[in-house]
Write a protein that holds these residues in place. Structure first.
Motif, PDB file in Angstrom:
ATOM      1  N   ALA A  39     -37.766   4.231 -21.180  1.00 26.72           N
ATOM      2  CA  ALA A  39     -37.821   3.936 -19.572  1.00 26.72           C
ATOM      3  C   ALA A  39     -37.959   4.956 -18.932  1.00 26.72           C
ATOM      4  CB  ALA A  39     -36.182   3.788 -19.565  1.00 26.72           C
ATOM      5  N   TYR A 233     -30.403   7.967 -11.275  1.00 23.01           N
ATOM      6  CA  TYR A 233     -31.224   7.601 -12.890  1.00 23.01           C
ATOM      7  C   TYR A 233     -29.809   7.112 -13.440  1.00 23.01           C
ATOM      8  CZ  TYR A 233     -30.817   7.774 -18.070  1.00 23.01           C
ATOM      9  OH  TYR A 233     -30.996   8.133 -18.738  1.00 23.01           O
ATOM     10  N   ILE A 250     -31.852   3.806 -26.863  1.00 20.86           N
ATOM     11  CA  ILE A 250     -32.793   4.710 -27.853  1.00 20.86           C
ATOM     12  C   ILE A 250     -33.620   6.795 -27.260  1.00 20.86           C
ATOM     13  CG2 ILE A 250     -34.076   6.131 -29.612  1.00 20.86           C
ATOM     14  CD1 ILE A 250     -34.438   2.927 -30.010  1.00 20.86           C
TER      15      ILE A 250
END
Ligand code: GLU
Length: 553
Positions: A39, A233, A250
Protein backbone atom coordinates in the motif's frame (compact mmCIF):
# COMPACT_ATOMS: atom_id res chain seq x y z
CA UNK A 1 -30.81 17.65 17.91
CA UNK A 2 -29.03 14.33 17.94
CA UNK A 3 -25.94 12.70 16.46
CA UNK A 4 -27.94 11.46 13.50
CA UNK A 5 -28.87 14.99 12.48
CA UNK A 6 -25.31 16.15 13.01
CA UNK A 7 -24.05 13.32 10.79
CA UNK A 8 -26.60 14.21 8.08
CA UNK A 9 -25.54 17.80 8.19
CA UNK A 10 -21.88 16.90 7.76
CA UNK A 11 -22.25 14.16 5.14
CA UNK A 12 -25.71 14.66 3.59
CA UNK A 13 -25.01 12.41 0.60
CA UNK A 14 -23.11 9.56 2.20
CA UNK A 15 -24.65 6.15 1.67
CA UNK A 16 -25.42 3.79 4.56
CA UNK A 17 -22.44 1.52 5.21
CA UNK A 18 -24.59 -1.58 4.65
CA UNK A 19 -24.35 -0.89 0.94
CA UNK A 20 -20.59 -1.11 1.04
CA UNK A 21 -20.65 -4.13 3.26
CA UNK A 22 -22.73 -5.85 0.59
CA UNK A 23 -20.58 -4.60 -2.22
CA UNK A 24 -17.46 -6.12 -0.64
CA UNK A 25 -18.42 -9.65 0.36
CA UNK A 26 -16.11 -12.18 1.98
CA UNK A 27 -13.61 -13.51 -0.53
CA UNK A 28 -14.11 -16.94 -1.86
CA UNK A 29 -10.74 -18.46 -0.99
CA UNK A 30 -9.67 -21.82 0.39
CA UNK A 31 -9.31 -22.33 4.12
CA UNK A 32 -6.10 -20.81 5.46
CA UNK A 33 -5.63 -18.49 2.46
CA UNK A 34 -3.88 -15.28 3.42
CA UNK A 35 -4.75 -11.98 1.76
CA UNK A 36 -1.88 -9.47 1.77
CA UNK A 37 -1.26 -6.14 0.13
CA UNK A 38 1.30 -3.49 -0.70
CA UNK A 39 0.00 0.00 0.00
CA UNK A 40 2.49 2.65 -1.08
CA UNK A 41 2.05 6.36 -1.62
CA UNK A 42 2.59 7.24 -5.28
CA UNK A 43 5.85 9.07 -4.70
CA UNK A 44 7.45 7.43 -7.71
CA UNK A 45 10.21 5.94 -5.60
CA UNK A 46 10.42 2.29 -4.66
CA UNK A 47 12.73 1.63 -1.74
CA UNK A 48 14.56 -1.70 -1.42
CA UNK A 49 12.76 -2.07 1.91
CA UNK A 50 9.41 -1.79 0.11
CA UNK A 51 10.44 -4.40 -2.41
CA UNK A 52 11.35 -6.60 0.55
CA UNK A 53 7.83 -6.19 1.94
CA UNK A 54 6.37 -7.01 -1.48
CA UNK A 55 8.47 -10.17 -1.82
CA UNK A 56 7.25 -11.35 1.57
CA UNK A 57 3.64 -10.32 1.07
CA UNK A 58 3.40 -11.96 -2.33
CA UNK A 59 5.12 -15.11 -1.17
CA UNK A 60 2.86 -15.54 1.87
CA UNK A 61 -0.19 -15.08 -0.36
CA UNK A 62 1.08 -17.59 -2.93
CA UNK A 63 2.08 -20.16 -0.36
CA UNK A 64 -1.38 -20.17 1.18
CA UNK A 65 -3.31 -19.93 -2.11
CA UNK A 66 -4.40 -16.49 -1.04
CA UNK A 67 -4.02 -13.24 -2.87
CA UNK A 68 -1.81 -10.17 -2.98
CA UNK A 69 -3.06 -6.78 -4.10
CA UNK A 70 -1.66 -3.32 -4.78
CA UNK A 71 -3.45 -0.33 -3.28
CA UNK A 72 -2.29 3.21 -3.87
CA UNK A 73 -2.47 5.48 -0.84
CA UNK A 74 -2.74 8.92 -2.33
CA UNK A 75 -4.65 10.76 0.36
CA UNK A 76 -1.69 12.98 1.09
CA UNK A 77 -1.76 14.77 -2.21
CA UNK A 78 1.30 16.86 -1.39
CA UNK A 79 3.51 13.77 -1.68
CA UNK A 80 2.27 12.78 -5.11
CA UNK A 81 4.40 12.92 -8.23
CA UNK A 82 3.45 12.59 -11.87
CA UNK A 83 3.33 8.97 -13.03
CA UNK A 84 3.99 7.83 -9.48
CA UNK A 85 1.64 4.85 -9.83
CA UNK A 86 3.12 3.74 -13.16
CA UNK A 87 6.55 3.88 -11.62
CA UNK A 88 5.49 1.51 -8.82
CA UNK A 89 3.63 -0.86 -11.12
CA UNK A 90 6.63 -0.99 -13.47
CA UNK A 91 9.08 -1.60 -10.65
CA UNK A 92 7.05 -4.55 -9.38
CA UNK A 93 6.88 -5.93 -12.91
CA UNK A 94 10.65 -5.47 -13.37
CA UNK A 95 11.16 -7.76 -10.41
CA UNK A 96 8.52 -10.28 -11.47
CA UNK A 97 6.26 -9.35 -8.55
CA UNK A 98 3.01 -8.32 -10.18
CA UNK A 99 0.03 -8.13 -7.87
CA UNK A 100 -2.99 -10.39 -8.38
CA UNK A 101 -5.33 -7.46 -7.96
CA UNK A 102 -5.19 -3.68 -7.75
CA UNK A 103 -3.65 -0.86 -9.73
CA UNK A 104 -2.14 -1.83 -13.09
CA UNK A 105 -1.32 1.67 -14.36
CA UNK A 106 -1.83 5.33 -13.58
CA UNK A 107 -5.60 5.02 -14.03
CA UNK A 108 -6.23 1.34 -14.59
CA UNK A 109 -6.85 -1.54 -12.24
CA UNK A 110 -8.02 -5.13 -12.04
CA UNK A 111 -10.07 -6.94 -9.41
CA UNK A 112 -13.50 -6.44 -7.89
CA UNK A 113 -12.54 -4.99 -4.50
CA UNK A 114 -11.63 -1.56 -5.87
CA UNK A 115 -11.25 1.21 -6.53
CA UNK A 116 -7.67 0.52 -5.47
CA UNK A 117 -6.65 4.16 -5.36
CA UNK A 118 -7.72 5.88 -2.18
CA UNK A 119 -8.53 9.26 -3.73
CA UNK A 120 -11.31 7.46 -5.64
CA UNK A 121 -12.80 6.12 -2.41
CA UNK A 122 -13.69 9.42 -0.77
CA UNK A 123 -17.42 8.57 -0.59
CA UNK A 124 -16.67 5.29 1.11
CA UNK A 125 -14.56 6.85 3.88
CA UNK A 126 -17.18 9.52 4.41
CA UNK A 127 -19.90 6.90 4.76
CA UNK A 128 -17.92 5.19 7.54
CA UNK A 129 -17.09 8.52 9.19
CA UNK A 130 -20.78 9.38 9.12
CA UNK A 131 -21.54 6.01 10.69
CA UNK A 132 -19.19 6.86 13.57
CA UNK A 133 -20.64 10.36 14.02
CA UNK A 134 -24.14 8.90 14.16
CA UNK A 135 -23.07 6.88 17.18
CA UNK A 136 -21.22 9.71 18.87
CA UNK A 137 -17.87 8.01 18.13
CA UNK A 138 -16.54 10.84 15.98
CA UNK A 139 -17.13 14.57 15.92
CA UNK A 140 -16.33 17.73 14.00
CA UNK A 141 -13.44 19.75 15.37
CA UNK A 142 -13.28 23.48 14.74
CA UNK A 143 -9.87 24.19 16.22
CA UNK A 144 -7.81 26.40 13.93
CA UNK A 145 -4.11 25.77 13.23
CA UNK A 146 -3.42 28.63 15.66
CA UNK A 147 -5.50 26.95 18.38
CA UNK A 148 -3.54 23.74 17.91
CA UNK A 149 -0.23 25.57 17.93
CA UNK A 150 -1.16 27.29 21.16
CA UNK A 151 -2.13 23.96 22.70
CA UNK A 152 1.18 22.43 21.64
CA UNK A 153 3.17 25.28 23.16
CA UNK A 154 1.29 24.98 26.45
CA UNK A 155 1.88 21.23 26.55
CA UNK A 156 5.56 21.67 25.75
CA UNK A 157 6.10 24.32 28.42
CA UNK A 158 4.32 22.24 31.02
CA UNK A 159 6.17 19.11 29.79
CA UNK A 160 2.89 17.33 29.23
CA UNK A 161 2.35 14.54 26.67
CA UNK A 162 1.50 16.30 23.39
CA UNK A 163 -1.67 15.76 21.38
CA UNK A 164 -5.39 16.22 21.17
CA UNK A 165 -6.81 14.12 24.00
CA UNK A 166 -8.69 14.29 27.29
CA UNK A 167 -9.01 17.81 28.62
CA UNK A 168 -7.02 19.13 25.68
CA UNK A 169 -9.60 17.89 23.21
CA UNK A 170 -11.58 21.10 23.24
CA UNK A 171 -14.21 20.27 20.64
CA UNK A 172 -14.93 16.82 22.01
CA UNK A 173 -17.21 18.26 24.69
CA UNK A 174 -19.20 20.69 22.56
CA UNK A 175 -22.90 19.89 22.56
CA UNK A 176 -24.48 18.74 19.32
CA UNK A 177 -26.31 22.09 19.19
CA UNK A 178 -23.02 23.98 19.46
CA UNK A 179 -21.52 21.87 16.72
CA UNK A 180 -24.48 22.34 14.41
CA UNK A 181 -24.44 26.07 15.12
CA UNK A 182 -20.77 26.39 14.15
CA UNK A 183 -21.24 24.36 10.98
CA UNK A 184 -24.18 26.54 10.00
CA UNK A 185 -22.06 29.61 10.62
CA UNK A 186 -19.66 28.23 8.02
CA UNK A 187 -16.79 27.55 10.41
CA UNK A 188 -14.24 25.21 8.83
CA UNK A 189 -13.81 21.82 10.50
CA UNK A 190 -12.31 18.42 10.27
CA UNK A 191 -13.60 15.15 11.73
CA UNK A 192 -11.96 13.49 14.75
CA UNK A 193 -12.33 10.15 16.40
CA UNK A 194 -13.77 10.30 19.91
CA UNK A 195 -11.28 7.92 21.44
CA UNK A 196 -12.61 5.77 24.29
CA UNK A 197 -9.04 4.81 25.28
CA UNK A 198 -7.11 5.55 28.44
CA UNK A 199 -3.40 6.03 28.55
CA UNK A 200 -3.09 4.29 31.90
CA UNK A 201 -4.52 1.06 30.52
CA UNK A 202 -2.59 -1.41 28.41
CA UNK A 203 -3.47 -3.42 25.35
CA UNK A 204 -1.78 -6.68 24.45
CA UNK A 205 -0.97 -7.44 20.88
CA UNK A 206 0.58 -10.43 19.16
CA UNK A 207 2.57 -9.43 16.12
CA UNK A 208 3.43 -12.19 13.65
CA UNK A 209 7.07 -11.04 13.52
CA UNK A 210 7.64 -9.03 16.69
CA UNK A 211 5.79 -11.43 18.95
CA UNK A 212 3.92 -10.24 22.05
CA UNK A 213 4.01 -6.52 22.62
CA UNK A 214 1.95 -4.29 24.87
CA UNK A 215 1.19 -0.67 24.54
CA UNK A 216 -0.82 1.97 26.40
CA UNK A 217 -4.29 2.34 24.88
CA UNK A 218 -4.75 5.10 22.37
CA UNK A 219 -6.45 8.14 23.87
CA UNK A 220 -5.75 10.61 21.07
CA UNK A 221 -8.74 11.99 19.21
CA UNK A 222 -6.97 11.62 15.90
CA UNK A 223 -8.22 13.24 12.71
CA UNK A 224 -10.09 10.77 10.52
CA UNK A 225 -11.33 13.10 7.77
CA UNK A 226 -9.20 16.08 6.78
CA UNK A 227 -10.30 19.53 5.60
CA UNK A 228 -10.11 18.37 1.97
CA UNK A 229 -12.65 15.63 2.72
CA UNK A 230 -10.07 12.87 2.34
CA UNK A 231 -9.25 10.44 5.16
CA UNK A 232 -6.01 10.19 7.10
CA UNK A 233 -3.81 7.11 6.60
CA UNK A 234 -5.07 5.51 9.82
CA UNK A 235 -8.75 5.75 8.99
CA UNK A 236 -8.29 4.69 5.37
CA UNK A 237 -6.22 1.70 6.52
CA UNK A 238 -9.04 0.43 8.73
CA UNK A 239 -11.80 0.99 6.17
CA UNK A 240 -9.86 -0.38 3.19
CA UNK A 241 -8.28 -3.40 4.78
CA UNK A 242 -11.69 -4.30 6.16
CA UNK A 243 -13.51 -3.94 2.84
CA UNK A 244 -10.73 -5.46 0.76
CA UNK A 245 -10.56 -8.38 3.19
CA UNK A 246 -6.88 -8.20 4.01
CA UNK A 247 -6.12 -10.90 6.55
CA UNK A 248 -2.45 -10.06 7.18
CA UNK A 249 -1.08 -6.54 7.09
CA UNK A 250 2.64 -6.71 6.28
CA UNK A 251 4.29 -3.33 6.63
CA UNK A 252 7.34 -1.49 7.93
CA UNK A 253 7.88 -1.53 11.69
CA UNK A 254 7.65 2.26 11.85
CA UNK A 255 3.92 1.52 12.08
CA UNK A 256 4.15 -0.82 15.07
CA UNK A 257 3.46 1.99 17.50
CA UNK A 258 0.21 2.78 15.66
CA UNK A 259 -1.19 -0.62 16.65
CA UNK A 260 -3.23 0.68 19.63
CA UNK A 261 -4.90 3.22 17.38
CA UNK A 262 -5.50 0.79 14.54
CA UNK A 263 -6.99 -1.91 16.74
CA UNK A 264 -9.17 0.74 18.35
CA UNK A 265 -10.39 1.92 14.95
CA UNK A 266 -11.28 -1.62 13.86
CA UNK A 267 -13.13 -2.19 17.08
CA UNK A 268 -15.05 1.12 16.99
CA UNK A 269 -16.07 0.46 13.40
CA UNK A 270 -17.25 -3.02 14.36
CA UNK A 271 -14.72 -4.74 12.09
CA UNK A 272 -12.64 -7.82 12.72
CA UNK A 273 -9.00 -6.68 12.82
CA UNK A 274 -6.47 -8.32 10.52
CA UNK A 275 -3.24 -9.84 11.77
CA UNK A 276 -0.12 -7.72 11.56
CA UNK A 277 3.48 -8.49 10.65
CA UNK A 278 5.85 -5.59 11.15
CA UNK A 279 9.06 -5.92 9.16
CA UNK A 280 12.33 -4.48 10.46
CA UNK A 281 14.05 -2.11 8.04
CA UNK A 282 17.19 -2.97 6.07
CA UNK A 283 20.13 -1.33 7.81
CA UNK A 284 23.36 0.12 6.57
CA UNK A 285 26.70 0.37 8.25
CA UNK A 286 27.88 3.97 8.29
CA UNK A 287 31.06 4.98 10.09
CA UNK A 288 30.78 2.15 12.61
CA UNK A 289 27.10 2.86 13.28
CA UNK A 290 23.98 1.18 12.00
CA UNK A 291 21.21 3.22 10.47
CA UNK A 292 18.28 2.63 8.14
CA UNK A 293 19.10 2.37 4.45
CA UNK A 294 18.23 5.88 3.41
CA UNK A 295 16.50 7.16 0.32
CA UNK A 296 18.39 10.43 0.65
CA UNK A 297 21.88 9.12 1.37
CA UNK A 298 22.17 5.71 -0.29
CA UNK A 299 21.76 5.19 -4.02
CA UNK A 300 21.30 1.46 -3.35
CA UNK A 301 18.09 2.22 -1.43
CA UNK A 302 16.25 2.69 -4.75
CA UNK A 303 15.26 -0.47 -6.57
CA UNK A 304 15.99 1.32 -9.85
CA UNK A 305 19.66 1.20 -8.86
CA UNK A 306 19.75 -2.57 -9.41
CA UNK A 307 17.92 -2.39 -12.72
CA UNK A 308 20.29 0.31 -13.94
CA UNK A 309 23.37 -1.69 -12.95
CA UNK A 310 21.92 -4.70 -14.70
CA UNK A 311 21.61 -7.02 -11.72
CA UNK A 312 19.09 -9.69 -12.69
CA UNK A 313 15.81 -9.44 -10.83
CA UNK A 314 16.15 -12.99 -9.47
CA UNK A 315 19.37 -11.97 -7.73
CA UNK A 316 17.77 -9.09 -5.88
CA UNK A 317 14.76 -11.18 -4.93
CA UNK A 318 16.97 -14.05 -3.81
CA UNK A 319 19.01 -11.67 -1.68
CA UNK A 320 15.80 -10.55 0.02
CA UNK A 321 14.92 -14.18 0.78
CA UNK A 322 18.34 -14.50 2.31
CA UNK A 323 17.69 -11.75 4.78
CA UNK A 324 14.10 -12.83 5.39
CA UNK A 325 14.80 -16.34 6.68
CA UNK A 326 18.16 -17.39 8.04
CA UNK A 327 17.63 -20.98 6.88
CA UNK A 328 17.32 -19.87 3.25
CA UNK A 329 21.04 -20.12 2.67
CA UNK A 330 21.26 -23.76 3.70
CA UNK A 331 18.12 -24.53 1.69
CA UNK A 332 19.78 -22.97 -1.34
CA UNK A 333 22.93 -25.00 -0.80
CA UNK A 334 20.88 -28.18 -0.67
CA UNK A 335 18.76 -27.13 -3.65
CA UNK A 336 21.01 -25.14 -5.96
CA UNK A 337 18.75 -25.47 -8.98
CA UNK A 338 15.30 -24.99 -7.48
CA UNK A 339 13.25 -21.85 -7.95
CA UNK A 340 12.76 -19.70 -4.85
CA UNK A 341 9.06 -20.41 -5.32
CA UNK A 342 9.73 -23.81 -3.80
CA UNK A 343 11.22 -22.39 -0.61
CA UNK A 344 8.84 -22.52 2.33
CA UNK A 345 9.01 -19.01 3.79
CA UNK A 346 8.16 -18.66 7.45
CA UNK A 347 7.16 -15.14 8.18
CA UNK A 348 7.14 -15.70 11.92
CA UNK A 349 10.83 -16.62 11.72
CA UNK A 350 11.80 -13.24 10.33
CA UNK A 351 14.25 -11.28 12.37
CA UNK A 352 12.90 -8.77 14.85
CA UNK A 353 15.79 -6.42 14.16
CA UNK A 354 16.98 -5.16 10.81
CA UNK A 355 19.45 -7.03 8.59
CA UNK A 356 22.58 -5.27 7.47
CA UNK A 357 22.62 -4.42 3.77
CA UNK A 358 25.34 -6.35 1.93
CA UNK A 359 26.17 -5.41 -1.65
CA UNK A 360 28.95 -8.02 -1.87
CA UNK A 361 26.39 -10.68 -1.08
CA UNK A 362 23.98 -9.42 -3.75
CA UNK A 363 26.75 -9.49 -6.35
CA UNK A 364 27.79 -12.92 -5.22
CA UNK A 365 24.27 -14.26 -5.57
CA UNK A 366 24.02 -12.55 -8.90
CA UNK A 367 27.25 -14.16 -10.19
CA UNK A 368 25.97 -17.58 -9.28
CA UNK A 369 22.62 -16.96 -10.93
CA UNK A 370 24.20 -15.64 -14.13
CA UNK A 371 26.68 -18.55 -14.17
CA UNK A 372 23.70 -20.88 -14.59
CA UNK A 373 22.21 -19.03 -17.54
CA UNK A 374 22.75 -20.40 -21.05
CA UNK A 375 24.96 -18.32 -23.34
CA UNK A 376 21.85 -17.38 -25.31
CA UNK A 377 20.18 -16.06 -22.18
CA UNK A 378 23.26 -14.08 -21.18
CA UNK A 379 23.24 -12.60 -24.67
CA UNK A 380 19.54 -11.79 -24.57
CA UNK A 381 19.54 -10.25 -21.09
CA UNK A 382 22.69 -8.21 -21.54
CA UNK A 383 21.42 -7.03 -24.91
CA UNK A 384 18.09 -5.92 -23.41
CA UNK A 385 19.97 -4.08 -20.70
CA UNK A 386 22.41 -2.49 -23.16
CA UNK A 387 19.54 -1.20 -25.32
CA UNK A 388 18.57 0.98 -22.37
CA UNK A 389 21.86 1.76 -20.70
CA UNK A 390 24.93 1.16 -22.86
CA UNK A 391 25.17 2.09 -26.51
CA UNK A 392 28.66 0.62 -27.05
CA UNK A 393 27.62 -2.76 -25.72
CA UNK A 394 24.35 -2.67 -27.65
CA UNK A 395 26.17 -2.13 -30.95
CA UNK A 396 28.80 -4.70 -30.17
CA UNK A 397 26.25 -7.38 -29.33
CA UNK A 398 24.05 -6.53 -32.24
CA UNK A 399 26.86 -6.65 -34.78
CA UNK A 400 28.40 -9.84 -33.37
CA UNK A 401 25.47 -11.93 -32.25
CA UNK A 402 26.70 -15.44 -33.06
CA UNK A 403 30.23 -14.62 -32.03
CA UNK A 404 29.12 -13.10 -28.71
CA UNK A 405 27.09 -16.18 -27.88
CA UNK A 406 30.23 -18.27 -28.46
CA UNK A 407 32.15 -15.92 -26.18
CA UNK A 408 29.50 -16.20 -23.45
CA UNK A 409 29.57 -19.94 -23.90
CA UNK A 410 33.18 -20.24 -22.75
CA UNK A 411 33.22 -22.33 -19.54
CA UNK A 412 29.46 -22.39 -19.35
CA UNK A 413 27.05 -25.29 -19.03
CA UNK A 414 29.57 -27.38 -17.07
CA UNK A 415 29.77 -28.25 -13.39
CA UNK A 416 31.84 -25.24 -12.40
CA UNK A 417 30.73 -22.50 -14.75
CA UNK A 418 32.55 -19.19 -15.05
CA UNK A 419 31.52 -16.53 -12.57
CA UNK A 420 33.06 -13.40 -13.99
CA UNK A 421 29.80 -11.58 -14.67
CA UNK A 422 27.83 -10.21 -11.70
CA UNK A 423 25.78 -7.65 -13.61
CA UNK A 424 25.17 -6.70 -17.21
CA UNK A 425 27.24 -3.59 -16.74
CA UNK A 426 30.24 -5.97 -16.28
CA UNK A 427 29.83 -7.60 -19.68
CA UNK A 428 31.80 -5.13 -21.74
CA UNK A 429 34.66 -4.98 -19.30
CA UNK A 430 34.77 -8.77 -18.86
CA UNK A 431 34.63 -9.72 -22.55
CA UNK A 432 36.14 -6.81 -24.47
CA UNK A 433 39.41 -8.68 -25.08
CA UNK A 434 37.49 -11.08 -27.28
CA UNK A 435 36.60 -8.37 -29.80
CA UNK A 436 39.38 -7.24 -32.14
CA UNK A 437 38.11 -3.71 -32.52
CA UNK A 438 38.03 -3.16 -28.76
CA UNK A 439 41.23 -5.04 -28.08
CA UNK A 440 43.22 -3.09 -30.62
CA UNK A 441 41.82 0.25 -29.60
CA UNK A 442 43.14 -0.16 -26.10
CA UNK A 443 46.66 0.44 -24.86
CA UNK A 444 47.57 -2.70 -22.89
CA UNK A 445 49.82 -2.84 -19.86
CA UNK A 446 50.56 -6.58 -20.26
CA UNK A 447 50.88 -7.49 -16.58
CA UNK A 448 53.36 -10.40 -16.86
CA UNK A 449 53.99 -12.16 -13.59
CA UNK A 450 56.81 -14.57 -12.66
CA UNK A 451 58.22 -14.64 -16.16
CA UNK A 452 58.40 -11.05 -17.22
CA UNK A 453 61.65 -10.13 -18.95
CA UNK A 454 61.36 -9.27 -22.62
CA UNK A 455 63.64 -12.01 -23.91
CA UNK A 456 61.93 -14.73 -21.87
CA UNK A 457 58.47 -13.63 -22.92
CA UNK A 458 59.51 -13.40 -26.54
CA UNK A 459 61.14 -16.79 -26.37
CA UNK A 460 57.93 -18.39 -25.11
CA UNK A 461 55.68 -16.68 -27.64
CA UNK A 462 57.92 -17.53 -30.58
CA UNK A 463 58.48 -21.13 -29.59
CA UNK A 464 54.78 -21.62 -28.98
CA UNK A 465 53.73 -20.37 -32.39
CA UNK A 466 56.53 -22.16 -34.16
CA UNK A 467 56.17 -25.61 -32.67
CA UNK A 468 53.49 -26.05 -30.05
CA UNK A 469 50.38 -24.35 -31.39
CA UNK A 470 48.15 -26.68 -33.42
CA UNK A 471 44.69 -25.24 -33.99
CA UNK A 472 43.06 -28.67 -34.31
CA UNK A 473 44.24 -29.98 -30.91
CA UNK A 474 41.73 -31.10 -28.34
CA UNK A 475 42.01 -29.62 -24.88
CA UNK A 476 44.20 -32.32 -23.37
CA UNK A 477 46.66 -32.32 -26.26
CA UNK A 478 46.69 -28.52 -26.23
CA UNK A 479 47.69 -28.53 -22.59
CA UNK A 480 50.21 -31.34 -22.99
CA UNK A 481 51.93 -29.24 -25.61
CA UNK A 482 52.18 -26.26 -23.28
CA UNK A 483 53.86 -28.62 -20.83
CA UNK A 484 56.25 -29.69 -23.56
CA UNK A 485 56.95 -26.07 -24.35
CA UNK A 486 57.65 -25.36 -20.68
CA UNK A 487 59.99 -28.35 -20.43
CA UNK A 488 61.85 -27.42 -23.60
CA UNK A 489 62.66 -24.00 -22.20
CA UNK A 490 63.82 -25.28 -18.82
CA UNK A 491 60.66 -24.64 -16.79
CA UNK A 492 59.06 -27.37 -14.69
CA UNK A 493 56.44 -29.32 -16.70
CA UNK A 494 54.42 -29.98 -13.56
CA UNK A 495 53.69 -27.60 -10.70
CA UNK A 496 54.37 -30.52 -8.33
CA UNK A 497 57.89 -30.96 -9.65
CA UNK A 498 58.53 -27.29 -9.22
CA UNK A 499 57.27 -27.23 -5.66
CA UNK A 500 59.43 -30.17 -4.70
CA UNK A 501 62.51 -28.46 -6.06
CA UNK A 502 61.92 -24.74 -6.58
CA UNK A 503 65.55 -23.80 -6.97
CA UNK A 504 65.95 -26.08 -9.94
CA UNK A 505 63.61 -24.11 -12.23
CA UNK A 506 62.99 -20.47 -13.14
CA UNK A 507 59.25 -21.23 -13.08
CA UNK A 508 56.64 -23.87 -14.05
CA UNK A 509 54.03 -24.64 -16.67
CA UNK A 510 51.53 -22.34 -14.97
CA UNK A 511 53.93 -19.42 -15.32
CA UNK A 512 54.39 -20.22 -18.99
CA UNK A 513 50.60 -20.33 -19.46
CA UNK A 514 50.35 -16.94 -17.79
CA UNK A 515 52.71 -15.46 -20.36
CA UNK A 516 50.52 -16.82 -23.15
CA UNK A 517 47.36 -15.56 -21.46
CA UNK A 518 48.68 -12.08 -20.80
CA UNK A 519 50.01 -11.69 -24.32
CA UNK A 520 46.74 -12.97 -25.73
CA UNK A 521 44.25 -11.00 -23.66
CA UNK A 522 46.16 -8.30 -21.79
CA UNK A 523 45.05 -9.81 -18.48
CA UNK A 524 46.10 -12.37 -15.93
CA UNK A 525 42.61 -13.69 -15.29
CA UNK A 526 40.25 -14.99 -17.94
CA UNK A 527 37.99 -17.98 -18.35
CA UNK A 528 39.41 -21.05 -20.05
CA UNK A 529 42.30 -20.15 -22.39
CA UNK A 530 41.83 -23.19 -24.60
CA UNK A 531 38.30 -22.07 -25.48
CA UNK A 532 39.49 -18.51 -25.96
CA UNK A 533 42.09 -19.68 -28.45
CA UNK A 534 39.53 -21.82 -30.24
CA UNK A 535 37.29 -18.82 -30.74
CA UNK A 536 40.03 -16.37 -31.70
CA UNK A 537 41.68 -18.71 -34.21
CA UNK A 538 45.20 -18.81 -35.59
CA UNK A 539 45.30 -15.51 -37.39
CA UNK A 540 44.14 -13.43 -34.44
CA UNK A 541 46.42 -15.28 -32.05
CA UNK A 542 49.41 -14.55 -34.24
CA UNK A 543 48.43 -10.94 -34.54
CA UNK A 544 48.04 -10.59 -30.80
CA UNK A 545 51.40 -12.15 -30.07
CA UNK A 546 52.99 -9.74 -32.54
CA UNK A 547 51.28 -6.84 -30.77
CA UNK A 548 52.49 -8.14 -27.42
CA UNK A 549 56.05 -8.47 -28.69
CA UNK A 550 55.99 -4.92 -29.99
CA UNK A 551 54.97 -3.72 -26.58
CA UNK A 552 57.99 -5.38 -24.95
CA UNK A 553 60.77 -3.07 -23.89
N1 GLU B 1 0.96 4.17 2.79
C1 GLU B 1 1.63 3.62 3.91
C2 GLU B 1 3.13 3.77 3.68
O1 GLU B 1 3.51 4.00 2.56
C3 GLU B 1 1.25 2.16 4.04
C4 GLU B 1 1.58 1.49 5.29
C5 GLU B 1 0.80 0.18 5.31
O2 GLU B 1 1.23 -0.75 4.62
O3 GLU B 1 -0.22 0.10 5.96
O4 GLU B 1 3.91 3.69 4.58
Amino acid sequence: MDYKELADLIFPNAKPIEEYEKQYPERNLPEGAVVTRFAPSPTGFVHLGSLYQVVIAQKVAKQTKGLFFLRIEDTDQKREVENGVTEIVTSLKDFGLEADEGMTGENSEKGSYGPYKQSLRKDIYQAYAKYLIEQGKAYPCFCTPEDLEEMRTKQETAKIRPGYYGVWAKCRNLTVEEMVQKIKEGKPYIVRLKSPGREDRKIKHHDVIKGNVDFPENDQDIVIIKADGLPTYHFAHAVDDHLMKTTLVIRGDEWLSSIPLHLQLFSMLGFKAPKYAHIAPIMKEDGGNKRKLSKRKDPEAAVSYYTELGIPKEAVVEYLYNIANSNFESWRRANPDKSVDEFDLQINKMSVSGALFDMVKILDISKTIISKYTAEKVYEESYQWACKYDETLRKLLEENKEYSIRVFNIERGNKKPRKDIAKWSDVLQETEYMYESLFEAKKHEYPYQTISTSDKVKEILDAYMKEYYHPEDDKQTWFDRIKELAGSLGYAKEVKEYKANPDAYPGHVGDVSTVLRVALTGRTNTPDMYEIMQILGKEKIEKRFELAKKALK
